[in-house]
Design a protein around this motif. Structure first.
Motif, mmCIF file in Angstrom:
data_model
loop_
_atom_site.group_PDB
_atom_site.id
_atom_site.type_symbol
_atom_site.label_atom_id
_atom_site.label_comp_id
_atom_site.label_asym_id
_atom_site.label_seq_id
_atom_site.Cartn_x
_atom_site.Cartn_y
_atom_site.Cartn_z
ATOM 1 N N VAL A 1 105.097 -5.935 112.178
ATOM 2 C CA VAL A 1 104.997 -7.235 111.507
ATOM 3 C C VAL A 1 105.105 -8.390 112.501
ATOM 4 O O VAL A 1 105.388 -9.529 112.123
ATOM 5 C CB VAL A 1 106.068 -7.366 110.390
ATOM 6 C CG1 VAL A 1 105.815 -6.355 109.272
ATOM 7 C CG2 VAL A 1 107.476 -7.222 110.952
ATOM 8 N N GLU B 1 102.862 -10.180 114.237
ATOM 9 C CA GLU B 1 101.985 -11.327 114.054
ATOM 10 C C GLU B 1 102.456 -12.210 112.891
ATOM 11 O O GLU B 1 102.437 -13.433 112.973
ATOM 12 C CB GLU B 1 100.531 -10.886 113.851
ATOM 13 C CG GLU B 1 99.835 -10.489 115.137
ATOM 14 C CD GLU B 1 100.320 -9.175 115.727
ATOM 15 O OE1 GLU B 1 100.792 -8.290 114.959
ATOM 16 O OE2 GLU B 1 100.251 -9.008 116.950
ATOM 17 N N ARG B 2 102.903 -11.583 111.803
ATOM 18 C CA ARG B 2 103.411 -12.358 110.667
ATOM 19 C C ARG B 2 104.641 -13.153 111.062
ATOM 20 O O ARG B 2 104.762 -14.333 110.758
ATOM 21 C CB ARG B 2 103.735 -11.450 109.477
ATOM 22 C CG ARG B 2 104.301 -12.241 108.280
ATOM 23 C CD ARG B 2 104.790 -11.370 107.144
ATOM 24 N NE ARG B 2 105.756 -10.367 107.507
ATOM 25 C CZ ARG B 2 107.064 -10.602 107.704
ATOM 26 N NH1 ARG B 2 107.548 -11.815 107.612
ATOM 27 N NH2 ARG B 2 107.880 -9.613 108.011
ATOM 28 N N ARG B 3 105.558 -12.501 111.781
ATOM 29 C CA ARG B 3 106.777 -13.197 112.204
ATOM 30 C C ARG B 3 106.454 -14.359 113.134
ATOM 31 O O ARG B 3 107.039 -15.433 113.027
ATOM 32 C CB ARG B 3 107.749 -12.230 112.867
ATOM 33 C CG ARG B 3 108.405 -11.307 111.831
ATOM 34 C CD ARG B 3 109.584 -10.598 112.399
ATOM 35 N NE ARG B 3 110.687 -11.489 112.701
ATOM 36 C CZ ARG B 3 111.797 -11.603 111.989
ATOM 37 N NH1 ARG B 3 111.938 -10.901 110.872
ATOM 38 N NH2 ARG B 3 112.754 -12.404 112.365
ATOM 39 N N VAL C 1 105.052 -17.237 111.052
ATOM 40 C CA VAL C 1 106.116 -17.929 110.303
ATOM 41 C C VAL C 1 106.908 -18.829 111.237
ATOM 42 O O VAL C 1 107.224 -19.976 110.919
ATOM 43 C CB VAL C 1 107.032 -16.913 109.580
ATOM 44 C CG1 VAL C 1 108.301 -17.577 109.062
ATOM 45 C CG2 VAL C 1 106.268 -16.230 108.458
#
Length: 99
Positions: A89, A91-93, A96
């Motif tokens: 995860v 890239e998502r972190r 964000v």
């Protein structure tokens, strides 16, 4: 015991090596997050609950964040194992954090 071949893509170790040494992947967890992972695992094991945690790991590809979702399962021989999935995860972190 089964580990997907994706373990090599995600962690840089073969499924065979990870099965031979179950702590191999956990040693990639950043040291300050190891107690958090251990407590989540302990709580899940003692209470029969699913563990769902995001942890940073130092892999051969660099620092990556993984989400582990797994549940304790009791085998007929009385041995407890964990069945679950782990996804990258990072890239998502990063997205964000950038927002």
């Amino acid at each position: 015991t089964y580990l997907s071949g994706a373990v090599e893509r995600l962690h840089g170790v073969t499924a065979e090596a990870a099965i031979a040494d179950f702590e191999l992947i956990d040693r990639q967890v950043l040291e300050e997050f190891r107690p958090i992972l251990a407590e989540a695992r302990r709580h899940g094991a003692e209470n029969g609950l699913t563990m769902d945690i995001e942890i940073p790991m130092r892999t051969p590809a660099g620092l990556r964040w993984f989400r582990r979702t797994s549940a304790p399962c009791m085998l007929e021989n009385g041995i407890q194992i964990w069945a679950g999935v782990e996804i990258d995860v990072t890239e998502r972190r990063l997205a964000v954090e950038a927002a």
